[in-house]
Write a protein that holds these residues in place. Sequence first.
Motif, PDB file in Angstrom:
ATOM      1  N   ARG A   1       0.858  -1.193   0.000  1.00 50.73           N
ATOM      2  CA  ARG A   1       0.000   0.000   0.000  1.00 50.73           C
ATOM      3  C   ARG A   1       0.887   1.234   0.000  1.00 50.73           C
ATOM      4  NH1 ARG A   1      -5.219   1.168   3.929  1.00 50.73           N
ATOM      5  NH2 ARG A   1      -5.830   3.157   2.955  1.00 50.73           N
ATOM      6  N   SER A   2       0.673   2.086  -0.963  1.00 50.34           N
ATOM      7  CA  SER A   2       1.486   3.300  -1.108  1.00 50.34           C
ATOM      8  C   SER A   2       0.914   4.402  -0.222  1.00 50.34           C
ATOM      9  CB  SER A   2       1.486   3.742  -2.579  1.00 50.34           C
ATOM     10  OG  SER A   2       2.303   4.874  -2.751  1.00 50.34           O
ATOM     11  N   ARG A   3       1.801   5.015   0.603  1.00 48.26           N
ATOM     12  CA  ARG A   3       1.363   6.069   1.511  1.00 48.26           C
ATOM     13  C   ARG A   3       2.258   7.289   1.317  1.00 48.26           C
ATOM     14  NH1 ARG A   3       1.000   3.570   7.420  1.00 48.26           N
ATOM     15  NH2 ARG A   3       3.199   3.171   6.987  1.00 48.26           N
ATOM     16  N   GLU A   4       1.690   8.339   0.799  1.00 52.45           N
ATOM     17  CA  GLU A   4       2.455   9.550   0.509  1.00 52.45           C
ATOM     18  C   GLU A   4       2.989  10.168   1.801  1.00 52.45           C
ATOM     19  OE1 GLU A   4       1.949  13.792  -1.899  1.00 52.45           O
ATOM     20  OE2 GLU A   4       0.311  12.332  -1.830  1.00 52.45           O
ATOM     21  N   GLY A   5       4.302  10.419   1.822  1.00 50.18           N
ATOM     22  CA  GLY A   5       4.919  11.016   2.988  1.00 50.18           C
ATOM     23  C   GLY A   5       5.275  10.013   4.076  1.00 50.18           C
ATOM     24  N   TRP A   6       4.940   8.724   3.860  1.00 50.92           N
ATOM     25  CA  TRP A   6       5.247   7.684   4.833  1.00 50.92           C
ATOM     26  C   TRP A   6       5.873   6.501   4.112  1.00 50.92           C
ATOM     27  CZ3 TRP A   6       4.268   8.358  10.052  1.00 50.92           C
ATOM     28  CH2 TRP A   6       3.465   9.467  10.395  1.00 50.92           C
ATOM     29  N   PHE A   7       6.442   5.580   4.895  1.00 57.79           N
ATOM     30  CA  PHE A   7       6.929   4.345   4.301  1.00 57.79           C
ATOM     31  C   PHE A   7       5.744   3.541   3.767  1.00 57.79           C
ATOM     32  CE2 PHE A   7      10.376   5.136   7.444  1.00 57.79           C
ATOM     33  CZ  PHE A   7      11.422   5.245   6.531  1.00 57.79           C
ATOM     34  N   ASP A   8       5.926   2.918   2.610  1.00 56.15           N
ATOM     35  CA  ASP A   8       4.873   2.058   2.074  1.00 56.15           C
ATOM     36  C   ASP A   8       4.617   0.901   3.036  1.00 56.15           C
ATOM     37  OD1 ASP A   8       4.841   3.730  -0.072  1.00 56.15           O
ATOM     38  OD2 ASP A   8       5.886   2.375  -1.435  1.00 56.15           O
ATOM     39  N   ASN A   9       3.376   0.436   3.042  1.00 52.70           N
ATOM     40  CA  ASN A   9       2.958  -0.588   3.997  1.00 52.70           C
ATOM     41  C   ASN A   9       2.787  -1.938   3.302  1.00 52.70           C
ATOM     42  OD1 ASN A   9       1.961  -1.592   6.542  1.00 52.70           O
ATOM     43  ND2 ASN A   9      -0.086  -1.541   5.656  1.00 52.70           N
ATOM     44  N   PHE A  10       3.532  -2.965   3.775  1.00 54.87           N
ATOM     45  CA  PHE A  10       3.390  -4.316   3.249  1.00 54.87           C
ATOM     46  C   PHE A  10       2.057  -4.902   3.707  1.00 54.87           C
ATOM     47  CE2 PHE A  10       3.850  -8.894   4.118  1.00 54.87           C
ATOM     48  CZ  PHE A  10       4.087  -9.352   2.829  1.00 54.87           C
ATOM     49  N   VAL A  11       1.300  -5.494   2.764  1.00 49.23           N
ATOM     50  CA  VAL A  11      -0.023  -6.036   3.081  1.00 49.23           C
ATOM     51  C   VAL A  11       0.023  -7.559   3.191  1.00 49.23           C
ATOM     52  CG1 VAL A  11      -2.431  -6.211   2.328  1.00 49.23           C
ATOM     53  CG2 VAL A  11      -1.142  -4.093   1.943  1.00 49.23           C
ATOM     54  N   ARG A  12       0.456  -8.234   2.147  1.00 43.01           N
ATOM     55  CA  ARG A  12       0.570  -9.695   2.171  1.00 43.01           C
ATOM     56  C   ARG A  12       1.341 -10.160   0.947  1.00 43.01           C
ATOM     57  NH1 ARG A  12      -4.226 -13.096  -0.125  1.00 43.01           N
ATOM     58  NH2 ARG A  12      -5.368 -11.655  -1.462  1.00 43.01           N
ATOM     59  N   GLN A  13       1.583 -11.471   0.873  1.00 41.76           N
ATOM     60  CA  GLN A  13       2.332 -12.012  -0.253  1.00 41.76           C
ATOM     61  C   GLN A  13       1.822 -13.406  -0.605  1.00 41.76           C
ATOM     62  OE1 GLN A  13       6.376 -12.105   1.245  1.00 41.76           O
ATOM     63  NE2 GLN A  13       6.197 -14.241   1.850  1.00 41.76           N
ATOM     64  N   VAL A  14       2.119 -13.814  -1.838  1.00 44.19           N
ATOM     65  CA  VAL A  14       1.843 -15.166  -2.317  1.00 44.19           C
ATOM     66  C   VAL A  14       3.126 -15.675  -2.969  1.00 44.19           C
ATOM     67  CG1 VAL A  14       0.576 -16.572  -3.998  1.00 44.19           C
ATOM     68  CG2 VAL A  14      -0.630 -14.836  -2.668  1.00 44.19           C
ATOM     69  N   GLU A  15       3.502 -16.924  -2.654  1.00 43.14           N
ATOM     70  CA  GLU A  15       4.687 -17.532  -3.222  1.00 43.14           C
ATOM     71  C   GLU A  15       4.316 -18.864  -3.864  1.00 43.14           C
ATOM     72  OE1 GLU A  15       8.453 -16.681  -0.589  1.00 43.14           O
ATOM     73  OE2 GLU A  15       6.787 -17.272   0.714  1.00 43.14           O
ATOM     74  N   TRP A  16       5.004 -19.203  -4.930  1.00 48.54           N
ATOM     75  CA  TRP A  16       4.850 -20.530  -5.519  1.00 48.54           C
ATOM     76  C   TRP A  16       6.156 -20.941  -6.184  1.00 48.54           C
ATOM     77  CZ3 TRP A  16       3.080 -16.100  -7.718  1.00 48.54           C
ATOM     78  CH2 TRP A  16       3.333 -15.877  -9.068  1.00 48.54           C
ATOM     79  N   ASP A  17       6.306 -22.240  -6.391  1.00 45.11           N
ATOM     80  CA  ASP A  17       7.528 -22.797  -6.956  1.00 45.11           C
ATOM     81  C   ASP A  17       7.215 -23.611  -8.199  1.00 45.11           C
ATOM     82  OD1 ASP A  17      10.094 -22.552  -5.040  1.00 45.11           O
ATOM     83  OD2 ASP A  17       8.272 -22.615  -3.826  1.00 45.11           O
ATOM     84  N   VAL A  18       8.141 -23.555  -9.152  1.00 42.98           N
ATOM     85  CA  VAL A  18       8.068 -24.375 -10.358  1.00 42.98           C
ATOM     86  C   VAL A  18       9.362 -25.171 -10.440  1.00 42.98           C
ATOM     87  CG1 VAL A  18       7.905 -24.387 -12.868  1.00 42.98           C
ATOM     88  CG2 VAL A  18       6.601 -22.704 -11.547  1.00 42.98           C
ATOM     89  N   LEU A  19       9.263 -26.491 -10.502  1.00 42.26           N
ATOM     90  CA  LEU A  19      10.419 -27.363 -10.659  1.00 42.26           C
ATOM     91  C   LEU A  19      10.393 -27.980 -12.053  1.00 42.26           C
ATOM     92  CD1 LEU A  19      10.514 -29.206  -7.203  1.00 42.26           C
ATOM     93  CD2 LEU A  19      11.845 -27.233  -7.935  1.00 42.26           C
ATOM     94  N   VAL A  20      11.522 -27.908 -12.744  1.00 43.54           N
ATOM     95  CA  VAL A  20      11.623 -28.416 -14.110  1.00 43.54           C
ATOM     96  C   VAL A  20      12.726 -29.462 -14.158  1.00 43.54           C
ATOM     97  CG1 VAL A  20      11.928 -27.798 -16.542  1.00 43.54           C
ATOM     98  CG2 VAL A  20      11.019 -26.108 -14.932  1.00 43.54           C
TER      99      VAL A  20
END
Length: 221
Positions: A82-101
């Motif tokens: 989340r972008s906050r003008e005049g402040w540090f941006d705020n982390f909300v959440r994440q999604v991770e996935w893996d691909v094996l070849v």
Amino acid sequence: MFRLALGGAAVLAVLLGPQTRPLSAQENPGVRLGIRLADSASNGARVPIVRSENLLSSNSRWLSALRSGLPLRLHYRIEVWRSREGWFDNFVRQVEWDVLVRHEPLLDQYTLLTFIGPARQERRYATLDALGAALAFAYQVNVAPAEPGMYYYAASLQVATLSDSDLDELERFLAGDLDQREDGHQNLGDALGREATRFLLRLAGLPSLRLETRSDRFVVR
């Protein structure tokens, strides 16, 4: 299109059709990671679409590794900020996935395994061209924020080869050889999820290539 679900919800959709709209990407030659925003919802929310390019180009060290019998691991991560003008941006959440070849020499084909949490999707390809096209599929990640505000997505891709010992553990995992020290009364899905997490975390320390990019900003009303 196929989807991988986590906790009953479709988190990741792979867009199998041609992707003609341009992606923003790094200018450096070789492997690239691009991201764009899907069309907006009624409240302005937009989901990210990410795609890697040139992973198996003719002069790619990753192609050489694959031809030498070394499987590849691709670790994707999408972060919502989340972008906050005049402040540090705020982390909300994440999604991770893996691909094996990996290459299956006896069958002379290539296996592509996609993991997100305990869910797994397996696909097989007869040629390197078909595999390269599959690795260039675009992933639509359903992580759109719901709260009002200005947001953007940060995407990363880490590419690494697997060593012989890592390959042995991969074979054990795919064969369902879970750690016998686990409680025999536990839920099998939970055991598989923990085993997958341990295995993928063990691979995280391997030498690799890391790419990062971010999306345009968008406003949720």
